[in-house]
Each structure stands twice: as C-alpha cells, then as structure tokens.
Design an enzyme around this catalytic site. Structure first.
Site, PDB file in Angstrom:
ATOM      1  N   HIS A 105      20.533  -1.146   9.601  1.00  0.00           N
ATOM      2  CA  HIS A 105      20.051  -0.985  10.967  1.00  0.00           C
ATOM      3  C   HIS A 105      20.585  -2.062  11.903  1.00  0.00           C
ATOM      4  O   HIS A 105      20.602  -1.864  13.116  1.00  0.00           O
ATOM      5  CB  HIS A 105      18.524  -0.949  10.978  1.00  0.00           C
ATOM      6  CG  HIS A 105      17.975   0.340  10.472  1.00  0.00           C
ATOM      7  ND1 HIS A 105      16.872   0.962  11.019  1.00  0.00           N
ATOM      8  CD2 HIS A 105      18.388   1.162   9.471  1.00  0.00           C
ATOM      9  CE1 HIS A 105      16.626   2.086  10.377  1.00  0.00           C
ATOM     10  NE2 HIS A 105      17.540   2.221   9.425  1.00  0.00           N
ATOM     11  N   HIS A 267      20.340   6.320   0.076  1.00  0.00           N
ATOM     12  CA  HIS A 267      19.089   6.877  -0.432  1.00  0.00           C
ATOM     13  C   HIS A 267      19.003   6.855  -1.959  1.00  0.00           C
ATOM     14  O   HIS A 267      18.025   7.342  -2.525  1.00  0.00           O
ATOM     15  CB  HIS A 267      18.896   8.289   0.114  1.00  0.00           C
ATOM     16  CG  HIS A 267      18.478   8.296   1.543  1.00  0.00           C
ATOM     17  ND1 HIS A 267      18.243   9.447   2.260  1.00  0.00           N
ATOM     18  CD2 HIS A 267      18.237   7.274   2.407  1.00  0.00           C
ATOM     19  CE1 HIS A 267      17.890   9.137   3.488  1.00  0.00           C
ATOM     20  NE2 HIS A 267      17.888   7.820   3.597  1.00  0.00           N
TER      21      HIS A 267
END
Length: 738
Positions: A105, A267
C-alpha cells in the site's frame, strides 16, 4: 494480509462549499482560496521541503546510507517478524503478511499517467494516505517498525523501511526475492495530489462511458489503492471486477501477467479481517482520532479489539492452508473448488467452497483449536473467470516455479516503479539484472569529452546551419520530458530520437528529424576523428542548446557560459518501453506555448503542472518562459508570446512588453484561447498571446516576478536566472552528478 484493494484532495467546488460552511459555523477567517476559488494556484511550485526537513539542508541520505549495516538490519527485521506484541498480536505468529500489505500500500498508490504516488517520500505517514479506508490498521504496522527506525536513525529512511519490511517478510516466509534497492528519501510534509473528485470515502465519480476510468486516477474509488474487492460498487461479479482490475493495474504500468502474479502471490500470505461490523466497533481514522490516541486510529471497542476480533476491510478469512509460508496453495484452491457467495461476520460479500466443503482446512490465526474454510474474493475469482487471466493462472497452476519467478519480478517492479533509473538504486541487495521498465541507458565504454572538445563541438554546431530556435527547441524537448514524480524522462538516453517521443505532436516530428539529422552528423564527424574520446547524441543535443543560449546572450550584450556536464549515453529502442513511455507525452507545454486541441485543462494550469513535474519554482518557471519566448522556442513556430523586436537575443523584452501599459489585451474574435495585444492609442495589433503568456501579467504573484524581471537593472539577473533554470532542467535526470 488484507485484500489488496479493500474498502485528499476534494474537488475545488467541494472544498469551497465545505470551507464556506465551516467559516459560517466557526467564524474562521476566509482565506484567498475562499474568496477566489478559481484563481491559479502556485502551491505545486512552493519549495518548502527543505524548511520542513528537521535533518537540515546539508543532509544527504545517500551518504548516510553508506553507514547502514544491511545484514544487521535484516536480522533485526526478522526478529520483529515473530516477536508478537500484546497490543497488536501477529496473525499466525508472524507479522510478514501484515508488512507485505504495508509495503504494497506504500508503493501501490503509484500511477503512470503523472508519476505521482508510490513509496518514495514515505507519504503513507501523512494525511490523506494514513487515513484512507484501504490503509486501515497499517498505523499499527508502522508502530511495530518504529523501534527499527529509532535504532538506525538517519541511516534508514521511513520510505525504504516501509518497502523493505514487506520484502524481508516474504523472504522470511520462504519466498525467493529478486532483491531490494535503498535510496528512497523521506519527505516531511504531504504531497498535494488530486486523488479524485469525490467528497466521501469509498464513492466513485471518476468513471465515464463504459466504466472508463478518468485520468489521471489509478484507483476506482476514493480511498482505495486499486479496486473494490467485493466487485464494482459491491457487485460480486468476477468479470466486471476483472475490467476494473485491468484498468487499475494498467494505470500502474502492470501487464496482465504482472497483475495476476501480484494478486495471486499477495493473497498466498495472511488473511482478511472482518470479525465484526465496522460501524458497530471501529472508531475514527488516525487523522480524525482524539489526541490521546497519539496518531493511531480505527480503535476497535469490540471484544479484544485485536487478534480474533480485528476489523479492517470487513472481509474475513485466509486464502491458503499455510498463510505464513510461501506455497502454491492459492492457485490450487482457486481451481480445486467451486465457489459460492456468502457474507463475512461484518456483512462483506466473499466466497467459500460450495456445499460446505473444506470447512476444516485453514488454521485460525490465533486459536489453534479452531479451523476454517478458505475464502476467495470477487477479485480473486476474476483470475479464474476472465478468459485472459484464466490462461495465465491455469499455466501457473501447472508450473509453480514460473509463478514464483513471475511474482518475484512483479513485486520488485511494484516496489521500485517510482524510483527511476538504476543509477538511483543503492545498497548491496540491488539485483544485477535490469528491466526495460527502468528506462535503462548503456554504460559508456569510451572517454568523455573535455573542455577543448566542448569548444570544438559548440563551434561545429553553431556552424551547422541550425538556428538558435532549432537548437533550443530540440534541447528543451529532449530534457523537459523529465518528471520529478517518478524520475522518468530527461535528456539522458537521447530517447527523443526513438519511438514514441520522436512522434509526439509537441515535438513537431518533421522539424525534429531535420534537426536531429544535422546533430547526428556533428556527432559522427567528431567521433570519426577521435579514437578514445567519443560524444553521445544525448550530449550533443544538450550542448547545442547551451551553445545557442550563449550566442543569444552575446547578441544581447552578455558574455555567459552555460554549464555543461558530459556523460549522457544513447539508449536503444529495445531499452525503451514504448507503451509506458507514451504516458510522458505532454498534451500541453506552456514553455513551448503548445496546447493540444481538445485538451480540457486550462493552458495556465497545465503550465504550472508541467513546471511542478520538472521540479521548478515560480521564479524559475517565469524566467524560463520569458527566455524561451524571445528565443522563439514555440512548438509550432508561432509568434504567440514572442514580445520582442529582436528574436534570437536573450533579453528581458518579454517582461518589458508584457507589463507595458501602452498595450491593451483583448480576446481574439476568430480563435479560441488566443489574445491580441493592441496599441492603446492606435488600436493596431502589436502582439498575440495565449493564457500561458498572459498569466504572468494577470496573476498577482507571477506579475510581481515579471515586474522584477522587467526592471532596467534586472537584465543581467534575468539572463543568469534563465541559465540556472535551464541547467536545472538539462541535468534533472543526471543522478550521477547528485
């Protein structure tokens, strides 16, 4: 880790309404933006970074990095990974997945269109990024790293640490990383970036037509890094989600393979957190939290407030059977099960294996006696349902090693995309391989030219038949593609002779080819006569601009020497990523009085944006425009803004005639965006201009600078200021000199 895309600047109109309301309610004093919301803002040109930096003007991060013990730092980071803290316990006993999300991020705000965003500067520490809904709980990740930053001090920036933490976390969980480059320095105040027009988090007013994402935005909603993991506007449609994913990741310069690698690879680690409804449990974000929270936000009042009660995205669960290890299990699970829609405890839409299968497959993050079914998000299923993505994931399902290599390369690109060329990479972890997205240039295998060579080349260039205008325009076109936002572009590499830059409308391709042909001849003749000493075309182009400016200054009565530093080399077409380099094309360049037809932004605003991308201040922008006008550097050869009777001489005539009260300005009756300067007495047309010219007389701040340069005692100062600003642009990409 959280999904890669869970659920500040407002538009001027929204800001004005909010400002007016606040002033009416609180009695605040209205500022200039309140009274004149449409005035040209010069904020992007304010150079306040040094005054905000507590380390002082003489601090050099690259020098400080030389004293960093990288191996000790890695060891300390790996100790942090498994040292679970009671105030924020580690999922599965390892903070690696948490730090991967932190790094992702920090870097993932990068957008290719204007080069803004990214990890450089450590902007995640400041508003608005520190309080984006997508960054929920990352305040805790930064606090976990605070002891590391305190220990290594100025030898390690937050910018580097935020990216390194996730990278080392992956390595500690068994993933073979490509490498890591230090060299990101910290900023000390937030960058003003237009993140979108919306006035509320997680809303969307940035699409048009068939859900086409407006420029320059990369994310699909305000406050997201990329896309809504539940699907567009919460619609759990994997195909629709694939459309959004492709746009959002494409805006970051990622191909389909890189996109799939990042989602599937990311993920593989960690879990999503949605143990309770956020509206029932979670408090204000860090920027809005009470003082006693000391910069932490999203305080959770439900249960423990952390661990098994953590609420972040609202989605809940893990994707794999070993969330703290690098495995192939994400892709295996994606294809092993049929997936059915369900909701998390927080009410978010997600997917689980059909018919209650695999409910005992995934370990709980904090309670070893519990197990769960794996989850998938709508955006995960897009990797299976979208035809192009499906081909990739099916191939990697059968070839885990290829998948691992692809994710390693994509992660390196994600976390280094905004650093610019390899010459900015520092440290012992830098990989030996280079990639085309780094805009590489070759290493010179010859001796660089000296002072005597420079004089010979200048004479040859000035005797080549090219005009001052030709030389100045070409040098500017070559260097002014540079962007401080992601350190791309610039004169090094001479990419002005390559696709796509050679075909940009602003560069007037036919004229450009004519000039380049002559300059290539000068280069060829020099190199033919010299054995060991050679000169690149990139250097010849910049040297031509310097020679022309010196000649133009001499015509105006000033003997000057324009600084020149050899060492540029010439890139090949194979070294140039045409598709991503195309985003550097200026649709408006006020320095050359160019404004593409149909480009919506006001030319004056676009000029400030172009100056900001070049890292210029308002005085530097003003000096450059005034000088380029009298040197006839307009892209199309027009006379707009050429306020002089002696074109080709480096005078302050632009400013003298701009502020001359004997001229009255009127809008053209025949051409939109054009103005005519009429003699106040006779009505005869004296000059023509665009708003990129007249803004220097109409904007009060710019007029003050223009009036200064119009003074009789400012002629010499103007010439030197122009040369200084010119040299700043010519060497903007010469990181070897800094």
């Amino acid at each position: 880790m959280e999904p890669l895309f869970p659920k500040r600047l407002l538009s001027i109109a929204v800001l004005c309404v909010a400002s007016a309301t606040a002033q009416a309610d609180t009695g605040m004093n209205p500022d200039n933006d309140y009274w004149w919301p449409n005035r040209l803002s010069l904020e992007p040109l304010r150079d306040s970074s040094l005054s905000a930096d507590p380390r002082g003007a003489n601090f050099d991060y690259n020098e400080a990095l030389k004293d960093l013990d990288v191996e000790a730092l890695k060891k300390d980071l790996k100790q942090v990974m498994t040292a679970s803290q009671d105030w924020w316990p580690a999922d599965y006993g390892h903070y690696g997945p948490f730090f991967i999300r932190l790094s992702w991020h920090a870097a993932g705000t990068y957008r290719m269109i204007d080069g803004r965003g990214g990890a450089d500067g450590g902007m995640q520490r400041f508003a608005p990024l520190n309080s984006w809904p997508d960054n929920a709980s990352l305040d805790k990740a930064r606090r976990l790293l605070q002891p590391i930053k305190q220990k290594y001090g100025n030898n390690l920036s937050w910018s580097d640490l935020l990216v390194l933490a996730g990278t080392i976390g992956m390595e500690d969980m068994g993933f073979p990383i490509v490498g890591f480059a230090f060299g990101r320095d910290d900023e000390w105040e937030p960058e003003e970036v237009n993140w979108g027009p919306e006035g509320q988090w997680l809303t969307d007013r940035r699409h048009s037509g068939d859900r086409k994402l407006d420029k320059p935005f990369g994310a699909t909603e305000m406050g997201l890094i990329y896309v809504n993991p539940e699907g567009p506007h919460g619609n759990p449609d994997p195909i629709a989600a694939a459309h959004d994913i492709r746009q959002a990741f494409g805006r970051m310069g990622m191909s389909d393979e890189e996109t799939v690698a990042l989602i599937a690879g990311g993920h593989t680690f960690g879990k999503a957190h949605g143990a309770h409804k956020p509206s029932d449990c979670v408090g204000a974000d860090p920027e809005a939290a009470s003082m006693e929270e000391q910069g932490l936000g999203w305080t959770n009042k439900c249960g423990k407030g952390n661990a098994e009660d953590t609420v972040t995205s609202g989605l809940e669960g893990a994707w794999t059977v070993s969330p703290a290890e690098w495995t192939h299990n994400f892709l295996q699970n994606l294809y092993a099960f049929e997936w059915e829609l369900t909701t998390s405890p927080a009410g978010a839409k997600q997917w689980v294996p059909k018919g209650g299968a695999a409910t005992n497959m995934v370990p709980d993050a904090h309670d070893s006696s519990k197990r769960h079914a794996p989850i998938m998000l709508t955006t995960d299923l897009a990797l299976k349902e979208d035809p192009a993505y499906r081909k990739i994931t099916q191939r990697w399902l059968e070839d885990p090693e290829e998948f691992t290599r692809a994710f390693a390369r994509a992660w390196f690109k994600l976390t280094h995309r905004d650093m610019g060329p390899v010459s900015r990479y520092k440290g012992e972890l830098v990989p030996s391989d280079t990639f085309v997205w780094q805009d590489p240039v070759p290493v010179a295998d010859y001796k660089q030219i000296g002072e005597r060579d420079v004089k010979k080349l200048k004479a040859a260039i000035l005797d080549s038949g090219l005009s001052t205008s030709d030389l100045v325009k070409t040098a500017w076109a070559s260097a002014a593609s540079f962007r401080t936002t992601d350190m791309r572009g610039g004169a090094n590499g001479a990419r002005i002779r390559l696709a796509p830059q050679k075909d940009w409308a602003v560069n007037q391709p036919q004229d450009l080819q004519r000039v380049l042909k002559v300059l290539e001849g000068v280069q060829r003749e020099f190199n033919k006569k010299s054995r060991k000493t050679k000169v690149s075309l990139a250097d010849v182009i910049v040297l031509g601009g310097a020679a022309a400016i010196e000649q133009a200054a001499k015509k105006a009565g000033h003997k000057v020497e324009v600084p020149f530093f050899p060492g540029r080399t010439d890139a090949s077409q194979e070294m140039t990523d045409v598709s991503t380099f195309a985003w550097l094309e200026p649709k408006s360049d006020g320095f050359r009085n160019f404004h593409a037809e149909g480009y919506k932004r006001n030319p004056a605003e676009a000029l400030v944006e172009r100056a900001a991308l070049l890292g210029l201040t308002a005085p530097e922008m003003t000096a450059l425009v005034g000088g380029l006008r009298v040197l006839q550097a307009n892209a199309d050869g027009s006379q707009h803004g050429v306020f002089t009777d002696n074109p080709g001489s480096l005078t302050n005539d632009f400013f003298v005639n701009l502020v001359d009260m004997s001229t009255v300005w009127k809008k053209s009756d025949t051409e939109a965006g054009l103005y005519k300067g009429l003699d106040r007495n006779s009505g005869k047309v004296k000059w023509t201009a665009t708003s990129a010219d007249l803004i220097f007389g109409s904007n009060s701040e710019l007029r003050a600078i223009a009036e200064y340069y119009s003074q009789s005692d400012s002629q010499k100062t103007f010439v030197q200021d122009f040369i200084n600003a010119w040299s700043k642009v010519m060497t903007a990409d010469r990181f070897d000199l800094k």
